[in-house]
Design a protein around this motif. Sequence first.
Motif, PDB file in Angstrom:
ATOM      1  N   ARG A   1       0.827  -1.270   0.115  1.00  0.00           N
ATOM      2  CA  ARG A   1       0.142  -0.106  -0.025  1.00  0.00           C
ATOM      3  C   ARG A   1       0.829   1.132  -0.106  1.00  0.00           C
ATOM      4  O   ARG A   1       0.490   2.179  -0.492  1.00  0.00           O
ATOM      5  CB  ARG A   1      -0.862  -0.130   1.077  1.00  0.00           C
ATOM      6  CG  ARG A   1      -2.101  -1.141   1.131  1.00  0.00           C
ATOM      7  CD  ARG A   1      -2.815  -1.029   2.585  1.00  0.00           C
ATOM      8  NE  ARG A   1      -3.940  -2.007   2.556  1.00  0.00           N
ATOM      9  CZ  ARG A   1      -3.764  -3.213   2.638  1.00  0.00           C
ATOM     10  NH1 ARG A   1      -2.569  -3.897   2.673  1.00  0.00           N
ATOM     11  NH2 ARG A   1      -4.783  -4.177   2.700  1.00  0.00           N
ATOM     12  N   GLY A   2       1.854   1.183   0.976  1.00  0.00           N
ATOM     13  CA  GLY A   2       2.789   2.445   0.821  1.00  0.00           C
ATOM     14  C   GLY A   2       4.264   1.709   0.463  1.00  0.00           C
ATOM     15  O   GLY A   2       4.745   1.012   1.304  1.00  0.00           O
ATOM     16  N   LYS A   3       4.947   2.436  -0.526  1.00  0.00           N
ATOM     17  CA  LYS A   3       6.187   1.938  -1.048  1.00  0.00           C
ATOM     18  C   LYS A   3       7.178   2.782  -0.898  1.00  0.00           C
ATOM     19  O   LYS A   3       8.292   2.664  -1.184  1.00  0.00           O
ATOM     20  CB  LYS A   3       6.129   1.300  -2.324  1.00  0.00           C
ATOM     21  CG  LYS A   3       5.639   2.340  -3.365  1.00  0.00           C
ATOM     22  CD  LYS A   3       5.534   1.711  -4.709  1.00  0.00           C
ATOM     23  CE  LYS A   3       5.331   2.707  -5.860  1.00  0.00           C
ATOM     24  NZ  LYS A   3       4.006   3.143  -5.765  1.00  0.00           N
ATOM     25  N   GLY A   4       6.842   4.189  -0.641  1.00  0.00           N
ATOM     26  CA  GLY A   4       7.944   5.344  -0.509  1.00  0.00           C
ATOM     27  C   GLY A   4       8.229   5.603   0.990  1.00  0.00           C
ATOM     28  O   GLY A   4       7.204   6.128   1.624  1.00  0.00           O
TER      29      GLY A   4
ATOM     30  N   HIS B   1      -5.046  10.057  10.680  1.00  0.00           N
ATOM     31  CA  HIS B   1      -5.032  10.891   9.627  1.00  0.00           C
ATOM     32  C   HIS B   1      -5.076   9.867   8.349  1.00  0.00           C
ATOM     33  O   HIS B   1      -4.170   8.821   8.475  1.00  0.00           O
ATOM     34  CB  HIS B   1      -3.970  11.802   9.628  1.00  0.00           C
ATOM     35  CG  HIS B   1      -2.600  11.350  10.051  1.00  0.00           C
ATOM     36  ND1 HIS B   1      -1.701  10.446   9.370  1.00  0.00           N
ATOM     37  CD2 HIS B   1      -2.125  11.400  11.401  1.00  0.00           C
ATOM     38  CE1 HIS B   1      -0.959   9.995   9.923  1.00  0.00           C
ATOM     39  NE2 HIS B   1      -0.941  10.450  11.332  1.00  0.00           N
ATOM     40  N   ILE B   2      -5.974   9.989   7.348  1.00  0.00           N
ATOM     41  CA  ILE B   2      -6.023   9.136   6.129  1.00  0.00           C
ATOM     42  C   ILE B   2      -5.617  10.148   4.919  1.00  0.00           C
ATOM     43  O   ILE B   2      -6.384  11.117   4.667  1.00  0.00           O
ATOM     44  CB  ILE B   2      -7.466   8.594   6.109  1.00  0.00           C
ATOM     45  CG1 ILE B   2      -8.011   8.046   7.308  1.00  0.00           C
ATOM     46  CG2 ILE B   2      -7.396   7.638   4.872  1.00  0.00           C
ATOM     47  CD1 ILE B   2      -9.316   7.469   7.327  1.00  0.00           C
ATOM     48  N   HIS B   3      -4.628   9.438   4.218  1.00  0.00           N
ATOM     49  CA  HIS B   3      -4.122  10.166   3.181  1.00  0.00           C
ATOM     50  C   HIS B   3      -4.333   9.578   1.725  1.00  0.00           C
ATOM     51  O   HIS B   3      -4.570   8.355   1.720  1.00  0.00           O
ATOM     52  CB  HIS B   3      -2.693  10.400   3.317  1.00  0.00           C
ATOM     53  CG  HIS B   3      -1.990  11.017   4.241  1.00  0.00           C
ATOM     54  ND1 HIS B   3      -1.372  12.190   4.447  1.00  0.00           N
ATOM     55  CD2 HIS B   3      -2.133  10.698   5.785  1.00  0.00           C
ATOM     56  CE1 HIS B   3      -1.237  12.380   5.465  1.00  0.00           C
ATOM     57  NE2 HIS B   3      -1.503  11.571   6.318  1.00  0.00           N
ATOM     58  N   SER B   4      -4.408  10.224   0.669  1.00  0.00           N
ATOM     59  CA  SER B   4      -4.415   9.799  -0.487  1.00  0.00           C
ATOM     60  C   SER B   4      -2.858   9.487  -0.629  1.00  0.00           C
ATOM     61  O   SER B   4      -1.854   9.870   0.154  1.00  0.00           O
ATOM     62  CB  SER B   4      -4.562  11.294  -1.670  1.00  0.00           C
ATOM     63  OG  SER B   4      -4.109  10.554  -2.912  1.00  0.00           O
ATOM     64  N   PRO B   5      -2.683   8.204  -1.390  1.00  0.00           N
ATOM     65  CA  PRO B   5      -1.225   7.639  -1.509  1.00  0.00           C
ATOM     66  C   PRO B   5      -0.256   8.495  -2.249  1.00  0.00           C
ATOM     67  O   PRO B   5       0.748   8.201  -2.201  1.00  0.00           O
ATOM     68  CB  PRO B   5      -1.405   6.313  -2.054  1.00  0.00           C
ATOM     69  CG  PRO B   5      -2.764   6.372  -2.905  1.00  0.00           C
ATOM     70  CD  PRO B   5      -3.654   7.277  -2.107  1.00  0.00           C
ATOM     71  N   ALA B   6      -0.957   9.350  -2.887  1.00  0.00           N
ATOM     72  CA  ALA B   6      -0.165  10.491  -3.828  1.00  0.00           C
ATOM     73  C   ALA B   6       1.026  10.987  -3.034  1.00  0.00           C
ATOM     74  O   ALA B   6       0.667  11.705  -1.861  1.00  0.00           O
ATOM     75  CB  ALA B   6      -1.090  11.542  -4.593  1.00  0.00           C
TER      76      ALA B   6
ATOM     77  N   GLN C   1       3.046  10.367   1.491  1.00  0.00           N
ATOM     78  CA  GLN C   1       2.926  10.846   2.760  1.00  0.00           C
ATOM     79  C   GLN C   1       2.405   9.963   3.983  1.00  0.00           C
ATOM     80  O   GLN C   1       2.736  10.362   5.325  1.00  0.00           O
ATOM     81  CB  GLN C   1       2.219  12.270   2.518  1.00  0.00           C
ATOM     82  CG  GLN C   1       3.031  13.346   1.801  1.00  0.00           C
ATOM     83  CD  GLN C   1       4.143  13.686   1.976  1.00  0.00           C
ATOM     84  OE1 GLN C   1       4.694  14.116   2.988  1.00  0.00           O
ATOM     85  NE2 GLN C   1       5.133  13.112   1.028  1.00  0.00           N
ATOM     86  N   GLY C   2       1.388   9.324   3.831  1.00  0.00           N
ATOM     87  CA  GLY C   2       0.892   8.586   4.846  1.00  0.00           C
ATOM     88  C   GLY C   2       1.525   7.819   5.761  1.00  0.00           C
ATOM     89  O   GLY C   2       1.714   7.942   6.925  1.00  0.00           O
ATOM     90  N   LEU C   3       2.424   6.994   4.965  1.00  0.00           N
ATOM     91  CA  LEU C   3       3.201   6.007   6.042  1.00  0.00           C
ATOM     92  C   LEU C   3       4.460   6.673   6.602  1.00  0.00           C
ATOM     93  O   LEU C   3       4.471   6.342   7.917  1.00  0.00           O
ATOM     94  CB  LEU C   3       4.001   4.929   5.049  1.00  0.00           C
ATOM     95  CG  LEU C   3       4.587   3.718   5.899  1.00  0.00           C
ATOM     96  CD1 LEU C   3       4.463   2.461   4.819  1.00  0.00           C
ATOM     97  CD2 LEU C   3       6.032   4.353   6.029  1.00  0.00           C
ATOM     98  N   ASN C   4       4.901   7.866   5.987  1.00  0.00           N
ATOM     99  CA  ASN C   4       5.953   8.501   6.653  1.00  0.00           C
ATOM    100  C   ASN C   4       5.602   9.339   7.812  1.00  0.00           C
ATOM    101  O   ASN C   4       6.224   9.249   8.723  1.00  0.00           O
ATOM    102  CB  ASN C   4       6.729   9.229   5.499  1.00  0.00           C
ATOM    103  CG  ASN C   4       7.293   8.472   4.592  1.00  0.00           C
ATOM    104  OD1 ASN C   4       8.577   8.132   4.896  1.00  0.00           O
ATOM    105  ND2 ASN C   4       6.675   8.066   3.340  1.00  0.00           N
TER     106      ASN C   4
END
Length: 485
Positions: free
Chosen positions: A54-57, A303-308, A311-314
Amino acid sequence: MELNSVKEKLVSVHTDVLIVGAGPTGLALGVDLARRGVDALVVERGAGLAPGSRGKGIQPRTLEDEIRAAGGDYPIGLIWQDGERVTERSMFDPAEDGEAGSPFGEPWMVPQWRTQEILHARLTELGGRVVFDREVTALHQDEDGVSVHFASGEGAGTVRARYVVAADGGRSAVRRAVGIAMTGAGADGSGVVAPDPILVGDVRISGLDRDHWHLFPPRGDGDGFMAVCPLAGTEYFQVVAGFLAGTTVDASPEGVRKVVAARSHLPADAVTEVRWVSDFRPRAALADRFRAGRVFLAGDAAHIHSPAGGQGLNTSVQDAYNLGWKLGAVLRGEAPESLLDTYEEERRPVAAEMLGLSTKIHRGEARRGRETRQLGLGYRGSALAVETRGDVPQEALRAGDRAPDAAVDGVRLFDVFRGPHWTLLAVGTDAEPPALPGVRTARIGSDERYGTGVFLVRPDGYVGWAGTDPKDLQEYAAQVGLSVA
């Protein structure tokens, strides 16, 4: 990596901190508490760690923790049209040389499932544990602690904890149990960044090189975009495909194959394995509070983010890093309980800022650049940011800012800061730092990033106190649990 799901009874377990959710946030917090000697238990509703990317960055601010060996650089984007290579483009604005005093200038790609494996292994190494197949059904708190009840059957039981951290995702059962609402950050107030559903999956695919992030623009026949990105450190690609609002998405292996065949020059059987697949609608929402008594919200629960923009995982992992040292200090009796109030004070504004940024990137209103790297985030307005030098320009390093790295006499400051301790750093001054229990001291000559002065650097890498006379530290030290010897 083989991961054995821990199956144990929770009939009546007592712990200092119960962490609900074994995603990156919960695991990172578990690791931080474990290395501080805090008795913490992580519980997870699922049967094991979540499988998808889901988060790769991993942004440079989070990379200042250790995870480099598992990933790789992001590839250049390659745009395809009708089976032909059209042009290449960078997916991120390049970092400036030495940007913001970090040895890591660019994002690093690590699939989320790999990040979780690394954190789980580290937690186990430190003596921590995760108990799987545990679904929260009720929660009650009083002046002394919190009782969390789990579903009937094999996973039934109750955990009594002094504090609970909800790291159980956007549909957090713990957040609902304590009655904290979320406010949508979408333009219509609903939290929907875009009504268009998105399919995402981890696949093995033949016919595409691993040197590019392959981009397939819409063909104009009702199909949306598709992007196929090689997942660094693995043999898999991540497929992301957008659909028009109202479309029913086939989130099955066969559905993935049909999308690849319809939107690229590849046949359906080019997808030789589908490891994981899911669909979602990008949302953006912020919890109205990050704390209710002895219960804290962290990560997607807050907090729920768009994956664009990644920013979410970090943002979530940084929540854990902020909260961990504060819980440790309070539980050890070194700091007043009021220290925990600064968690929401510091992290909620950052989450709101990152939500706005990720939403803009999703809508094409901003690019992935300096802001997404998170190196400029800080806590200047926090009660824990005490600046006693009266003549420091606003653009200079001040209390509340992230403490930058520097190479001094062959030693990197990040190596001095690394660990669960505070660091008292004297820069270009003969002032003698006081002896503080559990605080590492260091002295360097004048440095252009720091200027001159004495800096007390927090365990999460931010300057807490800055001044010229270390004798003025006593009051601040007591506030954060550091008693002057």
